[in-house]
Design a protein around this motif. Structure first.
Motif, PDB file in Angstrom:
ATOM      1  N   TRP A   1     -10.257  -6.597  -3.392  1.00  0.00           N
ATOM      2  CA  TRP A   1      -8.974  -7.150  -2.947  1.00  0.00           C
ATOM      3  C   TRP A   1      -9.137  -8.415  -2.097  1.00  0.00           C
ATOM      4  O   TRP A   1      -8.796  -8.441  -0.914  1.00  0.00           O
TER       5      TRP A   1
ATOM      6  N   GLN B   1      -2.118  -9.279  -3.010  1.00  0.00           N
ATOM      7  CA  GLN B   1      -2.668  -9.078  -4.348  1.00  0.00           C
ATOM      8  C   GLN B   1      -2.382  -7.663  -4.851  1.00  0.00           C
ATOM      9  O   GLN B   1      -2.034  -7.473  -6.021  1.00  0.00           O
ATOM     10  N   LEU B   2      -2.520  -6.657  -3.976  1.00  0.00           N
ATOM     11  CA  LEU B   2      -2.224  -5.283  -4.367  1.00  0.00           C
ATOM     12  C   LEU B   2      -0.766  -5.143  -4.783  1.00  0.00           C
ATOM     13  O   LEU B   2      -0.449  -4.448  -5.764  1.00  0.00           O
TER      14      LEU B   2
END
Length: 537
Positions: A381, A387-388
């Motif tokens: 990550w 991003q998650l």
């Protein structure tokens, strides 16, 4: 299955006597990352018996109970495809852990590697997090957690129960009601603005405005006017007076993101505002007082920029009245499942499909498949929570109309490209078994053992000096030498007769309780108790 109240765990922290501060240990824990009942994601089990008593902990379908940190309701894993025959966890050398898997019990994988017999994990691997897959249905993360937390700390709108994010919450509470400037540091996408909003909402200015400004997104020639305002005619195109962000935040909080991108002339003006509480609008000659709390954030190494002469040291010292460090997501893997659930719920509710996250059927196929959950928790990550969230949205929308989530080949490659190595090493013989050589603890020099590490090892091994020596990977005589040299420790011979007698009566003669309270060797304490005639032995 009927819900039960979480048991009042007997921990070192809980055994602290009245008037003493609880002792927090870093203990192994299991957090649910995926489960056939998605609402259970994020529930946790502390394996305190490993650290506080050095005993084996067992995990099966029916025991022990998992609960949300701070919650009262607790349940076992309860998946009917898991065996009643338990997987066992026992202390390993130097703060590590061994997992023992029975041949006819639940199938266990570490990431994508099947476990046959058992596997050993170092303390460093536990700190990073170990993904465990049970029967290809339940995914747990084995990690380290604190055995004690101060009660009453609210979530402040921040998702997660990891140690790093818990420290962030505590820092927010400490500084929220103060007037000092706050500098929030952290990588891109870690949620620095969310922390700034929590500071604002928790402080006395909560009724005032919260104004967020990304300095990196402003045109350099207009940054000063945007921040401090401008008078009509101050520059080409200034056809009217401009208020500026400082005056827009009057009585509230001004959040300056990417403060490291401020041009030199703006840095000088910011320093002046922090020193005087006044701004000069562009084109103006009269100072304007402002009542604003300044919270700033950066993902840059400002100290390096000071060395490069692109950032002013006095400004950093003013901005950093108090600093808060937001950890990257790879350092809080125990929160990945809970964050994924949070973002998935938002996406599903927006599509009118929120019911997919509530299931009462323990036999149902997991909505978040085990193989996908492992990919999520192993990924590094680099873009952190942002991003998650994007990956979660891609998965939820891409799986719309399907009974469970599915990642396409491209996304699988992205998640696998930067994955955590598979942790641990196989155990062929259970250590400590009669007739087996077992795996020996890695040997090290006693000089490599620090005082704090020695103290933690002694506590973890319940002050058993032989077990402590095995834990640390040093000879037993060296433990005696280290204790004698330590400024943090004392021996049974250092205790006064009055202290031993008082403790004997407080603990009703229970030697184990006395050891935990006095923090000395059990064998040596037993000798002193006998010398004082306090026992019949």
């Amino acid at each position: 299955m009927q819900q039960k109240l979480a048991a009042d765990m007997s921990t070192t922290a809980g055994r602290a006597q009245a008037g003493q501060s609880p002792v927090a240990l870093s203990v192994p824990a299991l957090t649910i990352v995926s489960h056939p009942q998605p609402q259970r994601i994020g529930e946790r089990l502390l394996l305190e018996v490993l650290a506080s008593q050095g005993r084996t902990a067992a995990l099966s379908r029916n025991a022990p109970d998992f609960s949300r940190p701070g919650g009262l309701m607790a349940l076992p894993l309860g998946d009917p495809f898991l065996s009643r025959k338990p997987v066992e966890f026992e202390p390993g050398p130097r703060g590590g852990l061994r997992m023992l898997v029975p041949e006819d019990g639940t199938q266990v994988r570490v990431a994508n590697e099947p476990v046959v017999g058992g596997r050993e994990f170092s303390r460093e691997e536990l700190s990073a997090g170990v993904p465990l897959v049970l029967a290809d249905r339940v995914v747990l993360l084995l990690h380290l957690a604190s055995s004690f937390r101060q009660p009453g700390v609210m979530d402040l709108g921040i998702v997660g129960h990891g140690e790093g994010i818990h420290r962030v919450r505590e820092d927010i509470i400490r500084v929220a009601d103060l007037a000092v400037p706050v500098l929030i540091r952290g990588e891109t996408g870690t949620g620095k603005e969310l922390v700034a909003r929590a500071i604002h909402a928790s402080g006395p200015r909560r009724a005032g405005p919260f104004v967020s400004v990304n300095l990196g997104a402003l045109a350099k020639e207009l940054v000063a006017a945007e921040l401090f305002g401008a008078q009509r005619g101050a520059y080409t195109g200034a056809s009217r007076d401009r208020e500026g962000f400082f005056r827009a935040a009057e009585g509230g909080t001004l959040f300056l993101d990417e403060v490291g991108e401020a041009p030199p002339e703006v840095q000088a003006a910011l320093l002046r505002v922090l020193e005087t509480g006044e701004i000069y609008p562009v084109g103006g000659h009269t100072p304007v007082p402002v009542d604003v709390r300044l919270v700033s954030a950066t993902d840059a190494h400002l100290e390096a920029r000071i060395q490069e002469r692109t950032f002013k040291a006095p400004l950093l010292h003013r901005l950093a009245g108090f600093e808060i460090l937001v950890p990257p997501l790879r350092e809080r893997r125990e929160d990945v499942g809970l964050l994924f659930l949070h973002f998935a719920r938002q996406e599903l509710e927006a599509m009118g499909e929120g019911g997919q996250l509530t299931s009462a059927d323990p036999r149902a196929e997991p909505w978040l498949p085990a193989v996908l959950a492992v990919r999520l928790v192993r990924h590094a990550w680099s873009g952190n929570i942002r991003q998650l969230r994007n990956v979660t949205r891609q998965l939820v929308i891409g799986s719309r109309g399907m009974p469970g989530l599915r990642a396409d080949e491209r996304l699988e490659q992205v998640l696998d490209a930067d994955a955590q190595p598979v942790p641990g090493r196989p155990l062929t013989v259970r250590t400590g078994e009669e007739g087996g050589d077992g795996a020996k603890a890695p040997r090290r020099k006693p000089a490599e053992v620090g005082e704090q590490e020695l103290l933690e090892a002694l506590r973890a091994c319940s002050w058993d000096l032989k077990a402590t020596a095995d834990w640390l990977g040093i000879p037993r005589p060296s433990v005696y030498v280290l204790i004698d040299k330590s400024s943090l420790l004392r021996t049974a011979r250092d205790l006064s007769p009055e202290e031993i007698t008082r403790c004997f009566h407080e603990c009703e003669g229970d030697l184990d309780k006395m050891v935990q309270q006095l923090e000395v060797s059990k064998r040596a304490l037993q000798r002193r108790v006998r010398e004082l005639g306090l026992s019949g032995g």
